[in-house]
Design an enzyme around this catalytic site. Structure first.
Site, mmCIF file in Angstrom:
data_model
loop_
_atom_site.group_PDB
_atom_site.id
_atom_site.type_symbol
_atom_site.label_atom_id
_atom_site.label_comp_id
_atom_site.label_asym_id
_atom_site.label_seq_id
_atom_site.Cartn_x
_atom_site.Cartn_y
_atom_site.Cartn_z
ATOM 1 N N ASP A 17 64.805 131.706 120.740
ATOM 2 C CA ASP A 17 63.620 132.932 120.620
ATOM 3 C C ASP A 17 63.315 133.373 120.253
ATOM 4 O O ASP A 17 63.781 134.619 122.555
ATOM 5 C CB ASP A 17 62.417 131.854 122.522
ATOM 6 C CG ASP A 17 61.103 131.884 122.394
ATOM 7 O OD1 ASP A 17 60.390 132.122 121.649
ATOM 8 O OD2 ASP A 17 60.502 131.558 122.976
ATOM 9 N N ASP A 221 58.776 136.563 116.178
ATOM 10 C CA ASP A 221 58.500 135.408 117.317
ATOM 11 C C ASP A 221 59.147 134.222 116.690
ATOM 12 O O ASP A 221 57.745 133.281 115.852
ATOM 13 C CB ASP A 221 57.307 134.814 118.138
ATOM 14 C CG ASP A 221 56.973 134.061 119.367
ATOM 15 O OD1 ASP A 221 58.183 133.069 119.634
ATOM 16 O OD2 ASP A 221 56.310 133.886 120.094
#
Length: 343
Positions: A17, A221
């Site tokens: 992430d 992201d």
């Protein structure tokens, strides 16, 4: 991503992430009603000789930017929005993380700040081997920031369409076909999106009615699936794309506030997809069909673009099968098309 935690080491598998900072994994104790299902046993900090809890008054608690409860440093994180938002909360601690290496010798990193999650929820499609999240963001508590000196501010990852992602620390992305764009670091890793081309039609990026390009107008992201664009811009992009695809479109309505419907097609209609290129500043990233549309069932394929009224985000569908390298010191992000399953 696979790594080990504790002494003796216990295997954990985290979702990579770049949009968050903290590394966390599910920990004992965690009642079944408060943790998502995982194949491996939960990490038990009582069985590790290198686990150290953190007090509210330690500098690690300040770095993690978290809260306090009865003298203990705690965290609470929420990801996404809508029906499938996920979350984790628990204690902040330090622990030894162990990584595999190309030399075959495990690399141990002691005293890494991480979250020991005792109340966690993930989306329904979370892989059964996942135990938590590997935060690679630019914040002080991220794995990248804690390893900064040992990796010279460089890391790269490769996201396959299926299976585990791979991460390399300390190396650069080089070779034929590499394109690079300036990196702007704020709360996330931002790039500058100039335009998106569909076939031979180039759509200059517009946000909030402004026809000039703001530097750092989109962040990367790896946890978010679809690329989120301003609602009006996404509407124009969807119109151009659907006009070039010779098949009957279907709009999937998902009742999530502030998000547009998703352009989809029946797979049986065998739609021929146009070429799509993402034009970042100084780097043209040419997408493959699987970066543009994703099969969400045996019958349906849906666009990797979606309109939103909040952040502009470069999602993970468009990042799959690219080797993507970050050079924090030189402030660049590089893209190289590859087959990530072979890495």
């Amino acid at each position: 991503m696979h790594l080990s935690i504790g002494s003796p080491p216990v295997d954990i598998y985290g979702s990579v992430d770049t949009g968050s900072d903290l590394v966390w994994t599910q920990c004992e104790p965690c009642p079944q009603s408060q943790c998502f299902r995982q194949e491996a046993p939960l990490f038990d900090p009582k069985k590790s000789s290198t686990y150290n809890s953190i007090s509210c008054f330690s500098f690690q608690c300040v770095i993690a930017g978290t809260n306090c409860s009865e003298g203990d440093c705690i965290y609470s994180l929420a990801y996404g929005r809508g029906l499938h938002g996920s979350f984790s909360s628990g204690n902040i601690a330090t622990e030894t993380l162990t990584f595999g290496s190309t030399s075959g010798q495990p690399l141990e990193m002691p005293k890494i700040i991480f979250g020991c999650g005792h109340n966690n929820s993930e989306s329904p499609n979370t892989p059964s081997n996942q135990t938590g999240t590997i935060g690679l963001g630019p914040g002080s508590s991220s794995l990248i920031s804690q390893m900064a000196t040992s990796i010279a501010g460089k890391f790269s990852y490769c996201l396959p369409h299926q299976g585990s992602s791979t991460i390399n620390f300390g190396g650069i992305v080089a070779g034929a076909g590499v394109v690079s764009t300036p990196l702007i670091i704020r709360d996330h890793y931002y790039l500058t999106l100039e335009a998106i081309s569909v076939g031979n039609q180039r759509l200059e990026f517009v946000s909030g009615g402004k026809y000039f390009i703001d530097a750092g107008n989109i962040f990367v992201d790896t946890r978010v699936q679809r690329t989120l664009l301003p609602l009006e811009y996404n509407s124009n992009l969807t119109l151009v794309m659907s006009n070039m695809i010779r098949a009957q479109p279907i709009e999937i309505k998902i009742g999530e506030p502030g998000l547009s419907d998703i352009l989809c097609y029946n797979i049986s209609s065998q739609p021929e997809l146009p070429e799509v290129t993402i034009h970042f500043k100084g780097a043209d990233v040419k997408l493959s069909p699987s970066n543009i549309f994703q099969n969400i069932s045996d019958d349906l394929m849906c666009s990797a673009f979606r309109g939103g009224d909040a952040n502009t985000i470069y999602g993970n569908i468009m990042q799959t099968n690219f080797l993507i390298g970050y050079d924090i010191e030189q402030r660049t992000v590089s893209f190289k098309s590859t087959h990530c399953a072979n890495k």
